[in-house]
Design a protein around this motif. Structure first.
Motif, PDB file in Angstrom:
ATOM      1  N   ASN A 103      -2.763   3.326  -5.363  1.00 45.12           N
ATOM      2  CA  ASN A 103      -2.351   4.488  -6.244  1.00 45.12           C
ATOM      3  C   ASN A 103      -3.565   5.570  -6.030  1.00 45.12           C
ATOM      4  N   ALA A 104      -4.846   5.199  -5.823  1.00 46.96           N
ATOM      5  CA  ALA A 104      -5.764   6.118  -5.389  1.00 46.96           C
ATOM      6  C   ALA A 104      -5.365   6.887  -4.141  1.00 46.96           C
ATOM      7  N   ILE A 105      -4.704   6.315  -2.935  1.00 39.32           N
ATOM      8  CA  ILE A 105      -4.390   7.059  -1.814  1.00 39.32           C
ATOM      9  C   ILE A 105      -3.312   8.033  -2.376  1.00 39.32           C
ATOM     10  N   GLY A 106      -2.450   8.067  -3.248  1.00 41.00           N
ATOM     11  CA  GLY A 106      -1.252   8.672  -3.667  1.00 41.00           C
ATOM     12  C   GLY A 106      -1.938   9.767  -4.206  1.00 41.00           C
ATOM     13  N   ALA A 107      -2.904   9.582  -5.194  1.00 35.00           N
ATOM     14  CA  ALA A 107      -3.507  10.497  -6.102  1.00 35.00           C
ATOM     15  C   ALA A 107      -4.176  11.521  -5.078  1.00 35.00           C
ATOM     16  N   ALA A 108      -5.183  10.957  -4.406  1.00 32.34           N
ATOM     17  CA  ALA A 108      -5.709  11.843  -3.518  1.00 32.34           C
ATOM     18  C   ALA A 108      -5.018  12.685  -2.367  1.00 32.34           C
TER      19      ALA A 108
ATOM     20  N   ALA B 208      -1.835  13.825  -3.613  1.00 32.17           N
ATOM     21  CA  ALA B 208      -1.380  14.785  -4.259  1.00 32.17           C
ATOM     22  C   ALA B 208      -2.282  15.882  -4.724  1.00 32.17           C
ATOM     23  N   CYS B 209      -3.669  15.574  -4.801  1.00 30.32           N
ATOM     24  CA  CYS B 209      -4.382  16.553  -5.440  1.00 30.32           C
ATOM     25  C   CYS B 209      -5.718  16.387  -4.518  1.00 30.32           C
ATOM     26  N   PRO B 210      -5.609  16.964  -3.496  1.00 36.10           N
ATOM     27  CA  PRO B 210      -6.834  17.028  -2.175  1.00 36.10           C
ATOM     28  C   PRO B 210      -8.077  17.475  -2.798  1.00 36.10           C
ATOM     29  N   ASP B 211      -8.070  18.473  -3.880  1.00 40.72           N
ATOM     30  CA  ASP B 211      -9.065  19.134  -4.321  1.00 40.72           C
ATOM     31  C   ASP B 211      -9.946  18.462  -5.514  1.00 40.72           C
ATOM     32  N   ARG B 212      -9.262  17.137  -5.962  1.00 42.24           N
ATOM     33  CA  ARG B 212     -10.108  16.606  -6.918  1.00 42.24           C
ATOM     34  C   ARG B 212     -10.419  15.385  -6.690  1.00 42.24           C
ATOM     35  N   PRO B 213     -11.725  14.952  -7.237  1.00 42.12           N
ATOM     36  CA  PRO B 213     -12.334  13.531  -6.917  1.00 42.12           C
ATOM     37  C   PRO B 213     -11.430  12.471  -7.406  1.00 42.12           C
ATOM     38  N   VAL B 214     -11.163  11.289  -6.681  1.00 39.46           N
ATOM     39  CA  VAL B 214     -10.327  10.357  -7.260  1.00 39.46           C
ATOM     40  C   VAL B 214     -11.631   9.094  -7.121  1.00 39.46           C
ATOM     41  N   LEU B 215     -11.714   8.338  -8.513  1.00 39.58           N
ATOM     42  CA  LEU B 215     -12.229   7.114  -8.500  1.00 39.58           C
ATOM     43  C   LEU B 215     -11.457   5.961  -9.018  1.00 39.58           C
ATOM     44  N   ALA B 216     -11.368   5.079  -8.233  1.00 37.55           N
ATOM     45  CA  ALA B 216     -10.452   3.639  -8.660  1.00 37.55           C
ATOM     46  C   ALA B 216     -11.472   2.761  -8.906  1.00 37.55           C
ATOM     47  N   LEU B 217     -11.302   2.281 -10.193  1.00 34.91           N
ATOM     48  CA  LEU B 217     -12.034   1.057 -10.542  1.00 34.91           C
ATOM     49  C   LEU B 217     -11.360  -0.269 -10.447  1.00 34.91           C
TER      50      LEU B 217
ATOM     51  N   VAL C 216       0.803  -1.206   0.200  1.00 35.21           N
ATOM     52  CA  VAL C 216      -0.180  -0.076   0.026  1.00 35.21           C
ATOM     53  C   VAL C 216       0.679   1.397  -0.050  1.00 35.21           C
ATOM     54  N   ALA C 217       1.928   1.249   0.945  1.00 39.93           N
ATOM     55  CA  ALA C 217       2.732   2.401   0.803  1.00 39.93           C
ATOM     56  C   ALA C 217       3.191   2.706  -0.488  1.00 39.93           C
ATOM     57  N   THR C 218       4.024   1.784  -1.100  1.00 42.24           N
ATOM     58  CA  THR C 218       4.709   1.741  -2.504  1.00 42.24           C
ATOM     59  C   THR C 218       3.875   2.207  -3.447  1.00 42.24           C
ATOM     60  N   GLY C 219       2.678   1.686  -3.454  1.00 40.15           N
ATOM     61  CA  GLY C 219       1.745   1.787  -4.665  1.00 40.15           C
ATOM     62  C   GLY C 219       1.103   3.499  -4.209  1.00 40.15           C
ATOM     63  N   ALA C 220       0.997   3.705  -3.136  1.00 35.55           N
ATOM     64  CA  ALA C 220       0.618   5.340  -2.890  1.00 35.55           C
ATOM     65  C   ALA C 220       1.766   6.208  -3.068  1.00 35.55           C
ATOM     66  N   ALA C 221       2.819   5.771  -3.020  1.00 35.87           N
ATOM     67  CA  ALA C 221       4.173   6.617  -3.519  1.00 35.87           C
ATOM     68  C   ALA C 221       3.956   6.790  -5.081  1.00 35.87           C
ATOM     69  N   ASP C 222       3.700   5.565  -5.631  1.00 40.48           N
ATOM     70  CA  ASP C 222       3.648   5.433  -7.178  1.00 40.48           C
ATOM     71  C   ASP C 222       2.496   6.578  -7.817  1.00 40.48           C
ATOM     72  N   GLY C 223       1.343   6.511  -7.055  1.00 41.97           N
ATOM     73  CA  GLY C 223       0.103   7.120  -7.476  1.00 41.97           C
ATOM     74  C   GLY C 223       0.346   8.752  -7.144  1.00 41.97           C
ATOM     75  N   TYR C 224       0.973   8.938  -6.040  1.00 44.40           N
ATOM     76  CA  TYR C 224       1.532  10.338  -5.676  1.00 44.40           C
ATOM     77  C   TYR C 224       2.351  11.226  -6.682  1.00 44.40           C
ATOM     78  N   ALA C 225       3.240  10.496  -7.022  1.00 40.78           N
ATOM     79  CA  ALA C 225       4.225  10.881  -8.036  1.00 40.78           C
ATOM     80  C   ALA C 225       3.588  10.893  -9.258  1.00 40.78           C
ATOM     81  N   ARG C 226       2.535  10.249  -9.757  1.00 38.51           N
ATOM     82  CA  ARG C 226       2.161  10.365 -11.214  1.00 38.51           C
ATOM     83  C   ARG C 226       1.301  11.875 -11.289  1.00 38.51           C
TER      84      ARG C 226
END
Lengths: 552, 552
Positions: free
Chosen positions: A395-400, A402-411, A51-61
């Motif tokens: 990835n959804a954790i990291g993206a959220a 990185a971008c707290p003002d944007r909605p994230v949808l993970a399918l 989870v930590a590494t996938g979050a770091a990946d999503g964050y950086a993207r």
């Protein structure tokens, strides 16, 4: 006095690394203690390293800069390996900080001793270093940061012995200079402009940074001016798409489809992309998907500036005043009737909010997602770059973050969700605005197709049971509740649409489990009909070509 | 015709490998298809590779022969690494079969391509091989099997390219000969008999196979005859214990305690064990725990026959007619009052059935388990050999499959349970007779102690939050329900005892979540009082010595 961990924390923050996704143990306790010395550093705890590494990946993207991970020795790194692999394949910058025993403890071969560097090399071949002293630790860290955010981005691993961390005399390092991307040289641009001018059927294959707006607009000008086709790599790291942006036809996962996409192309121009190869090998089928008659040229490598290179090509072709074709805004209608994966994708297209981040790890259930959201409001799409499933929720954790003002949808598919299901807890703990949609078809559905594609079609009950997630069927709503995430289990289309409307209207996290039949139900042993059924998700020209090629 | 996978399946079964713990993908589809060609091979699907590898570890500990794992390329192996590490440290035989791309596909660097061998070397340094042809595949497999069940046991990794698997012309290999363990030579035995005869304070440190009944009885004869102390390694792979077997005092996890245990010893005799070292390094503290004044001799290495070596030592000492001291049968009473981790352990001791398999990964919550079950009916104890948490639930799967007629109890901490929580689904699917007890204290409790032990005691709220599993508190009962496991969430002692009685009376699987306070609650920053509180769990002589040494 400043200890190593405190100096390291300052070095990270000064270089703009302000989030650390953690799963620490005893050997990382000084790093943990140093968190409070740097107000800018946000530590996000995960219950599992993947989870930590996938979050770091999503964050950086999404942040376009690396986060750090904090992992516990070789076993912690091992648990994080799969999502670091996805980051590596996506050329995503990540700075791993892997705690290790104190250097003098290593020879005693204690219980957790292992060869961390060999594991790290699998995912960070370009930078693995074990810090050897407190004094030099931050120089090592600066080198790791520079390596991670180099061109292209990569995973860099700094192994941090506990004594380097707790030792006094840490000296923060100044941030390394940011990398400078250079456009393709004039000769390359001129040669490619000539090739395009030859009139041969040409496609630009866009990958990496070439799938962001500036590059897409330049590529679309070229497409409009010279009749060039725009293709996108099969699994983009991050694709900017939707209404108002150029449409890019992604190479298909199935080599059978990709072959059709590429069949007529005489010249393929790579822009921050590699020539397409089959995801897996299949008996008697080619791995390299570019037709023999097609030449391949490179406009920009992943180490170069794709957008600037394309802009130079625009000028060389005289396309600067050509208007790019842009995707018109259009949404599918509200779905009704029996709940299927296709209707879930349709509802997402029907309701997708402005500026969303969509993460697609739905495998077979997401077949229609791309078509259903093509004309939805502008959004970013993140996909499974390395094929190591279990990427979507982290990835959804990291993206959220990185971008707290944007909605994230993970399918996410049911099988894939289970690799890193612990991500839900971090979503709840950090109160992230993520809506996870889990497709529960009680099957590793894609493997039913793959079983046939590899020619292993004479299978008995034991083999079949290996692809089957029934007995018991997972209940993701209960799993989400157990981790504190608001959840709905939808078995009808109406329930799903209502649940999605609610989730998008209220701050997250939310999880919607959709109980759906297998998208590929009944097509076991007959791949061809399934290919044909996928036609509605394809651009019309491709669908037509496909029909001509493979219709019985 | 026989393809590689079919021949491999026969080679495995002929060598007695009759269980394969799987998490397959496309590159393993021929192996999956071949499952039905061998009726003796049982395939057990896991939803995450760490479950598969941990199950293989638990299986081999109880079956005394290896199972196979089936993993999907480098990322699947990565996900399984932590529990393979535990197997490696426990000298447990495991045969990994890691699928890979077809050999000709490798140069194309497709999405899932990675350097599998570097990852494998971390956990199977003694045997990593990539099969290069269908014809030689089964010889490679036989070598892997021989390596795995060598002396000592180890993890062996066979990388199986898809084309070696699907190619025709597979030739099964005959089973490799079983390894022959040899006892210590006469000179070594004589030297150690002399040393023991010297009258110096001596301890036998028993590990590995020396913790099984034949070796224990021999060691206990020596203890009774010569006044030698019996110590056991801190984290045994498998310890046979309980009423009617000799009692062995295990070395403590905390170096502070181990130091007291070892303080008076002048001679330490290793029997399939290594000299004790600290689990982690701590500033200013020694890694090597044997006092300088104590000599260390080895009776039997892990490659030798511990029981036969001890038997030779019995004869050399003339102890063959000495009766060994055996643990009398005695159980704690039925606990009452406020539910605590200690009362859970007490209830386990009160109710433990005959011939149970107990898996202890309860970390701080299991502090009292050893004392509470010392006189319970004979049972096997499995512990966390490599320190890579997430072992307990997967081990329980393997143990239950190896020993279908024995009840399995897994006591697991909340933090540790979450690394491989997917194990519950496999327990439900296979209807295994496992009772999992999850201690929910909403904390990485041990890290509060470790934070102080490493000297990082000035911590702020961010650091503290890294050890804290509240917000939201996990609900393991819901998690278990979501995976089809019968479950009770107990918040009172009476509820827990009833739930345990029910679980032990009815076929499993069951999960009992116990909501307990931290065992170490309120002792943050004060390790000493905690050590003192642990006294009741220690043998009286040790407790007395400890009190004298460290009481304020």
């Amino acid at each position: 006095m400043t200890n190593g961990a405190q100096a390291l924390m300052k070095t990270l923050v000064d270089a703009g690394i302000e989030v650390c996704f953690t799963n620490p143990g005893t050997s990382e306790m000084h790093f943990v203690a140093a968190l409070d010395s740097e107000p800018k550093m946000r530590a996000v705890l995960a219950l599992f390293e993947g989870v930590a590494t996938g979050a770091a990946d999503g964050y950086a993207r999404m942040a376009d800069k690396p986060a750090a991970t904090l992992l516990h020795l070789g076993c912690g790194l091992g648990n994080g390996l799969a999502n670091l692999h996805n980051a590596r394949k996506g050329k995503v910058p990540v700075v791993n900080i892997v705690g290790d025993h104190a250097s003098y403890h290593v020879p005693f071969d204690a219980q957790l001793q292992s060869d961390i560097e060999t594991v790290a090399r699998n995912v960070s071949p370009g930078f693995v270093r074990t810090a050897t002293s407190t004094a030099d630790l931050c120089k090592d860290a600066a080198d790791a940061i520079a390596a991670a955010r180099g061109l292209p981005g990569q995973v860099a691993t700094l192994i941090l012995p506990a004594d380097a961390s707790w030792g006094e005399g840490g000296v923060p390092s100044p941030p390394p200079p940011p990398p400078v991307a250079v456009a393709a040289d004039d000769a390359t641009v001129a040669a490619i402009a000539d090739a395009i001018g030859s009139g041969k059927k040409t496609a630009l294959l866009l990958g990496g940074r070439a799938l962001r707006e500036p590059a897409l607009l330049a590529a679309a000008r070229i497409a409009a001016h010279n009749g060039v086709k725009l293709l996108g790599e099969v699994f983009p790291t991050r694709l900017e798409r939707g209404a108002g942006l150029p449409f890019v036809e992604r190479i298909a996962y199935l080599a059978e489809l990709a072959g059709v996409q590429l069949a007529e192309i005489e010249q393929l121009i790579l822009v921050d992309a590699k020539a397409p190869v089959s995801f897996f090998a299949y008996p008697g089928k080619k791995s390299y998907l570019v037709p023999e008659s097609c030449t391949v040229q490179t406009l920009a490598t992943p180490a170069e500036d794709a957008a600037a290179s394309l802009q130079k090509l625009v000028l060389a072709l005289g396309a600067e005043s050509t208007a790019p074709a842009l995707q018109p805004g259009q949404r599918p209608g509200r779905p009704r009737g029996k709940l299927t994966a296709e209707k879930v994708c349709k509802a997402v297209g029907h309701l997708l909010p402005e500026n969303a981040i969509v993460i697609d790890e739905a495998i077979t259930s997401g077949l229609m997602l791309s078509a259903m959201t093509a004309g939805a409001p502008r959004h970013d799409l993140i996909t499974l770059t390395g094929g190591a499933i279990g990427q979507g929720l982290p990835n959804a954790i990291g993206a959220a973050i990185a971008c707290p003002d944007r909605p994230v949808l993970a399918l996410v598919g049911d099988g894939t969700a289970m690799y890193t299901i612990q991500a839900l807890w971090t979503m709840a703990r950090e109160q992230l605005n993520v809506t996870s949609i889990i497709f529960n078809n009680a099957s590793y559905s894609v493997l039913n197709v793959e079983l046939e594609r590899v020619g292993a079609d004479e299978v008995g009950p034991k083999a079949k049971s290996q692809l089957d997630l029934r007995g018991p069927v997972l209940n993701f709503a209960q799993l989400a509740q157990g981790m504190g995430v608001h959840t709905v289990r939808a078995t009808t289309t109406e329930d799903f649409v209502k649940a999605l409307e609610y989730a998008l209207a209220m701050p997250g996290p939310h999880l919607i489990e959709v109980v759906v039949p297998e998208s590929l139900n009944g097509v076991k042993r007959r791949v061809l009909p399934w290919l044909l059924r996928s036609l509605p998700s394809l651009p019309p020209a491709l669908a037509k070509a496909l029909k001509q090629k493979i219709a019985p």
